[in-house]
Design a protein around this motif. Structure first.
Motif, PDB file in Angstrom:
ATOM      1  N   ALA A   1       0.911  -0.861  -0.370  1.00  0.00           N
ATOM      2  CA  ALA A   1       0.130  -0.211   0.049  1.00  0.00           C
ATOM      3  C   ALA A   1       1.020   0.975   0.066  1.00  0.00           C
ATOM      4  O   ALA A   1       0.975   1.605   0.852  1.00  0.00           O
ATOM      5  CB  ALA A   1      -0.834  -0.007   1.314  1.00  0.00           C
ATOM      6  N   TYR A   2       1.804   1.262  -1.664  1.00  0.00           N
ATOM      7  CA  TYR A   2       2.344   2.789  -1.334  1.00  0.00           C
ATOM      8  C   TYR A   2       1.837   3.926  -1.058  1.00  0.00           C
ATOM      9  O   TYR A   2       2.751   5.021  -0.790  1.00  0.00           O
ATOM     10  CB  TYR A   2       3.242   2.568  -2.878  1.00  0.00           C
ATOM     11  N   THR A   3       0.746   4.221  -1.312  1.00  0.00           N
ATOM     12  CA  THR A   3      -0.278   5.831  -0.332  1.00  0.00           C
ATOM     13  C   THR A   3      -0.126   5.911   0.530  1.00  0.00           C
ATOM     14  O   THR A   3      -0.010   6.974   1.264  1.00  0.00           O
ATOM     15  CB  THR A   3      -1.233   5.439  -1.237  1.00  0.00           C
ATOM     16  N   ILE A   4      -0.236   4.477   1.655  1.00  0.00           N
ATOM     17  CA  ILE A   4      -0.587   5.005   2.764  1.00  0.00           C
ATOM     18  C   ILE A   4       0.601   5.437   3.691  1.00  0.00           C
ATOM     19  O   ILE A   4       1.002   5.850   4.112  1.00  0.00           O
ATOM     20  CB  ILE A   4      -1.375   3.260   3.494  1.00  0.00           C
ATOM     21  N   SER A   5       1.057   4.664   2.732  1.00  0.00           N
ATOM     22  CA  SER A   5       2.964   4.644   2.714  1.00  0.00           C
ATOM     23  C   SER A   5       3.673   5.620   2.994  1.00  0.00           C
ATOM     24  O   SER A   5       3.689   6.508   3.788  1.00  0.00           O
ATOM     25  CB  SER A   5       4.161   3.769   2.255  1.00  0.00           C
ATOM     26  N   GLY A   6       3.835   6.643   1.888  1.00  0.00           N
ATOM     27  CA  GLY A   6       3.525   8.093   1.465  1.00  0.00           C
ATOM     28  C   GLY A   6       2.679   9.075   2.298  1.00  0.00           C
ATOM     29  O   GLY A   6       3.723   9.844   2.803  1.00  0.00           O
ATOM     30  N   MET A   7       1.984   8.407   2.377  1.00  0.00           N
ATOM     31  CA  MET A   7       0.745   9.782   3.392  1.00  0.00           C
ATOM     32  C   MET A   7       2.031   9.385   4.812  1.00  0.00           C
ATOM     33  O   MET A   7       1.511  10.691   5.402  1.00  0.00           O
ATOM     34  CB  MET A   7      -0.650   9.218   3.589  1.00  0.00           C
ATOM     35  N   MET A   8       1.502   8.091   5.402  1.00  0.00           N
ATOM     36  CA  MET A   8       2.219   8.278   6.968  1.00  0.00           C
ATOM     37  C   MET A   8       3.382   8.868   6.964  1.00  0.00           C
ATOM     38  O   MET A   8       3.950   9.278   8.339  1.00  0.00           O
ATOM     39  CB  MET A   8       1.977   6.523   7.166  1.00  0.00           C
ATOM     40  N   GLY A   9       4.514   8.647   5.885  1.00  0.00           N
ATOM     41  CA  GLY A   9       5.687   9.355   5.512  1.00  0.00           C
ATOM     42  C   GLY A   9       5.852  10.848   6.350  1.00  0.00           C
ATOM     43  O   GLY A   9       6.510  11.251   6.783  1.00  0.00           O
TER      44      GLY A   9
ATOM     45  N   HIS B   1      10.055   4.110   1.001  1.00  0.00           N
ATOM     46  CA  HIS B   1       8.519   2.565   0.650  1.00  0.00           C
ATOM     47  C   HIS B   1       7.772   3.345  -0.539  1.00  0.00           C
ATOM     48  O   HIS B   1       7.222   2.437  -1.673  1.00  0.00           O
ATOM     49  CB  HIS B   1       8.043   1.652   1.686  1.00  0.00           C
ATOM     50  N   SER B   2       6.987   4.766  -0.781  1.00  0.00           N
ATOM     51  CA  SER B   2       5.684   4.647  -1.406  1.00  0.00           C
ATOM     52  C   SER B   2       7.139   5.532  -3.161  1.00  0.00           C
ATOM     53  O   SER B   2       6.321   4.843  -3.631  1.00  0.00           O
ATOM     54  CB  SER B   2       4.716   6.539  -0.761  1.00  0.00           C
ATOM     55  N   LEU B   3       8.057   5.531  -2.832  1.00  0.00           N
ATOM     56  CA  LEU B   3       8.401   5.925  -4.691  1.00  0.00           C
ATOM     57  C   LEU B   3       8.274   4.789  -5.216  1.00  0.00           C
ATOM     58  O   LEU B   3       8.420   4.778  -6.420  1.00  0.00           O
ATOM     59  CB  LEU B   3       9.819   6.566  -3.958  1.00  0.00           C
ATOM     60  N   GLN B   4       7.704   3.326  -4.831  1.00  0.00           N
ATOM     61  CA  GLN B   4       7.808   1.917  -5.942  1.00  0.00           C
ATOM     62  C   GLN B   4       7.127   2.568  -6.620  1.00  0.00           C
ATOM     63  O   GLN B   4       6.612   2.095  -7.178  1.00  0.00           O
ATOM     64  CB  GLN B   4       7.573   1.042  -4.655  1.00  0.00           C
ATOM     65  N   SER B   5       5.374   3.505  -5.872  1.00  0.00           N
ATOM     66  CA  SER B   5       4.676   3.542  -6.867  1.00  0.00           C
ATOM     67  C   SER B   5       4.942   4.746  -7.950  1.00  0.00           C
ATOM     68  O   SER B   5       5.577   6.059  -7.102  1.00  0.00           O
ATOM     69  CB  SER B   5       3.242   4.278  -6.025  1.00  0.00           C
ATOM     70  N   PRO B   6       4.511   4.502  -9.514  1.00  0.00           N
ATOM     71  CA  PRO B   6       4.524   5.501  -9.826  1.00  0.00           C
ATOM     72  C   PRO B   6       4.238   7.200  -9.731  1.00  0.00           C
ATOM     73  O   PRO B   6       4.692   8.543 -10.551  1.00  0.00           O
ATOM     74  CB  PRO B   6       4.178   5.029 -11.658  1.00  0.00           C
ATOM     75  N   THR B   7       3.070   6.963  -8.827  1.00  0.00           N
ATOM     76  CA  THR B   7       2.818   8.558  -8.776  1.00  0.00           C
ATOM     77  C   THR B   7       2.582   8.727  -6.710  1.00  0.00           C
ATOM     78  O   THR B   7       1.524   8.611  -6.722  1.00  0.00           O
ATOM     79  CB  THR B   7       0.988   8.746  -8.896  1.00  0.00           C
ATOM     80  N   PRO B   8       3.535   8.588  -6.303  1.00  0.00           N
ATOM     81  CA  PRO B   8       3.529   8.383  -5.032  1.00  0.00           C
ATOM     82  C   PRO B   8       2.450   9.568  -4.738  1.00  0.00           C
ATOM     83  O   PRO B   8       2.373  10.687  -4.958  1.00  0.00           O
ATOM     84  CB  PRO B   8       5.023   9.136  -4.437  1.00  0.00           C
ATOM     85  N   PRO B   9       2.207   9.884  -3.236  1.00  0.00           N
ATOM     86  CA  PRO B   9       1.134  10.718  -2.804  1.00  0.00           C
ATOM     87  C   PRO B   9       2.170  12.477  -2.856  1.00  0.00           C
ATOM     88  O   PRO B   9       3.075  11.908  -2.619  1.00  0.00           O
ATOM     89  CB  PRO B   9       0.905  10.512  -1.764  1.00  0.00           C
TER      90      PRO B   9
END
Length: 195
Positions: free
Chosen positions: A50-58, A76-84
Motif C-alpha cells: 500500500a504505497y500510497t498509505i506508506s507515503g501518507m504516513m511518511g 517505500h512509497s516511491l515504488q509507486s509511479p505516483t507517490p502522494p
C-alpha cells in the motif's frame, strides 16, 4: 465512526486502500495524527504494498518532524509511479539535509512534475539552483511560478535576485522597478535596488 459509515455507504471497500486514505485524511483533519498513524501502521502490516498509505504516513512523520521514521516510509512509497503529494518534497529535504544536494534537486523536480502547484518544492528548488550558481535553471523555475502567480512580491524579488546574480542588472532593475511601483515600501526590493 460516522465518516467510516459514509465511505462505506458510498461503496468504498472498508478493507481497501481508498478507504484507508479517506480515514487517514479524516483523522488528520480532526487533529488526530497519532490515531491516523496507528491506523496506517495496522493497515500497512496487512497490506505491505500500500504505497500510497506508506507515503501518507511518511509525510505525517515528516511534518511532526520525525525524519528517522519518515524516511523508510517515504522511500517505500516511491515504488509507486505516483507517490502522494509531498513524498518527493520531503525526500528532497532529506537529500539536502544529508548533503546530497543533487539528489535533493532531483526529488524536488519529481515533486513538481507530479504536483506542479507545490510552491514549497519550487521555492526550495530555486534556492538550491541559485546557490549552485545554476542561474538559468533557477530563473526558468521562477518564470513558471510567476505565470501561476503574476505580480507575487516574493517571486518578483527572487527573480530580480537571480538576474542580479547573473550580472543582468538592467533586467533585475526593471523587475524591481515594477515591484516598487506596486509597493514602494517593499524592504527587500529596496535593498536589492540599492545593490
Amino acid at each position: 465512526s460516522e465518516a467510516d459509515a459514509t465511505y462505506i455507504s458510498l461503496g468504498i471497500d472498508p478493507g481497501g486502500q481508498e478507504f484507508a486514505q479517506y480515514k487517514m485524511i479524516n483523522l488528520s483533519a480532526m487533529d488526530k495524527t497519532p490515531e491516523a498513524i496507528a491506523f496506517a501502521e495496522g493497515f500497512l502490516a496487512r497490506n505491505p504494498k500500500a504505497y500510497t498509505i506508506s507515503g501518507m504516513m511518511g509525510v505525517m512523520y515528516a511534518r511532526i518532524p520525525d525524519m528517522e521514521k519518515a524516511e523508510p516510509l517515504l522511500r517505500h512509497s516511491l515504488q509507486s509511479p505516483t507517490p502522494p503529494r509531498n513524498v518527493n518534497y520531503f525526500m528532497g529535504v532529506l537529500g539536502v539535509g544529508s548533503k546530497h544536494v543533487d539528489e535533493g534537486i532531483e526529488f524536488y523536480r519529481a515533486e513538481i512534475k507530479l504536483y506542479p502547484d507545490n510552491r514549497k518544492a519550487r521555492t526550495q528548488l530555486v534556492q538550491l539552483l541559485d546557490h549552485q550558481k545554476r542561474y538559468p535553471e533557477a530563473l526558468a523555475v521562477v518564470e513558471v511560478m510567476l505565470k501561476a502567480r503574476p505580480g507575487d512580491a516574493q517571486l518578483m524579488n527572487t527573480k530580480a535576485q537571480v538576474l542580479f546574480n547573473m550580472d543582468d542588472y538592467d533586467k533585475a532593475g526593471a523587475v524591481l522597478a515594477e515591484r516598487l511601483e506596486a509597493d514602494p515600501e517593499d524592504p527587500e526590493a529596496l535593498l536589492l535596488m540599492a545593490n
